[in-house]
Design a protein around this motif. Sequence first.
Motif, PDB file in Angstrom:
ATOM      1  N   UNK A  53       0.834  -1.202   0.000  1.00 55.25           N
ATOM      2  CA  UNK A  53       0.000   0.000   0.000  1.00 55.25           C
ATOM      3  C   UNK A  53       0.865   1.247   0.000  1.00 55.25           C
ATOM      4  N   UNK A  54       0.233   2.358  -0.364  1.00 56.48           N
ATOM      5  CA  UNK A  54       0.840   3.676  -0.217  1.00 56.48           C
ATOM      6  C   UNK A  54      -0.187   4.655   0.317  1.00 56.48           C
ATOM      7  N   UNK A  55       0.268   5.525   1.205  1.00 52.36           N
ATOM      8  CA  UNK A  55      -0.506   6.703   1.553  1.00 52.36           C
ATOM      9  C   UNK A  55       0.050   7.839   0.709  1.00 52.36           C
ATOM     10  N   UNK A  71      -4.262   0.448  -2.336  1.00 47.29           N
ATOM     11  CA  UNK A  71      -3.868  -0.938  -2.070  1.00 47.29           C
ATOM     12  C   UNK A  71      -3.634  -1.626  -3.407  1.00 47.29           C
ATOM     13  N   UNK A  72      -2.502  -2.306  -3.531  1.00 46.26           N
ATOM     14  CA  UNK A  72      -2.185  -3.084  -4.727  1.00 46.26           C
ATOM     15  C   UNK A  72      -1.994  -4.538  -4.305  1.00 46.26           C
ATOM     16  N   UNK A  73      -2.711  -5.445  -4.937  1.00 44.33           N
ATOM     17  CA  UNK A  73      -2.503  -6.884  -4.737  1.00 44.33           C
ATOM     18  C   UNK A  73      -2.125  -7.525  -6.069  1.00 44.33           C
ATOM     19  N   UNK A  74      -1.164  -8.421  -6.005  1.00 44.91           N
ATOM     20  CA  UNK A  74      -0.774  -9.188  -7.189  1.00 44.91           C
ATOM     21  C   UNK A  74      -0.948 -10.678  -6.918  1.00 44.91           C
ATOM     22  N   UNK A  75      -1.268 -11.412  -7.986  1.00 43.02           N
ATOM     23  CA  UNK A  75      -1.693 -12.805  -7.854  1.00 43.02           C
ATOM     24  C   UNK A  75      -0.925 -13.742  -8.774  1.00 43.02           C
TER      25      UNK A  75
END
Length: 208
Positions: free
Chosen positions: A153-155, A167-171
Amino acid sequence: MPSVLLLLFASAIVVADEFSEKGKLNILNTHNKHRSQLALGQFAVSGQNKPSAAQMRKITWSKKLARGATKFAESCPKNHSIVTNQGESLYWHYSNNLNTPDEYANMAPEKWWEEFEQNGWDSLTYSYAAQRFKIGHAVQMAWDTTNKVGCGYSKCDMGNAEQNLVVVCRYHKKGNVEGELIYEQGESCSKCPDNYKKCNFGLCEKNL
């Protein structure tokens, strides 16, 4: 302990990091809760239960995917990356008072999964044209051969009116492949791969 990156761009502060252990559990538990309901035939869209899944994998955490996701989150993206051979989901939250990142680790996948109820789910075969902009995030969560996730994540723009958390999710394995099944229907765990020896809550699980 993951490092915290502080970047200053024309008075806009960016704070990027990987999730805490609590945040990781929030992400995994939310993904696997919904995958389990789907695998057991207990998930309904518009009042109609989807068929059970024959080989839905349990998702586990990947440090490698989390590092890549955090690196991309650091750029405060407005759109998806061009990463290949990995799935990717993004979530943005704009607020004057951002909560702790662990809360968004639960909120992001919940919002992605809601796409099914909001936009419908007509076919178990993925169609880019029909589904990409309506249920793409939810489909990646439901993709039966996916077994790894890693998120960061980044603020972004902290201290400014436009401050937000991404929020970044990788799969792995990558879902949302044109013309392929999102999942294979059948009795839960009836077609687990040979290296998946356990079945808990309808999910194929590897022995550790």
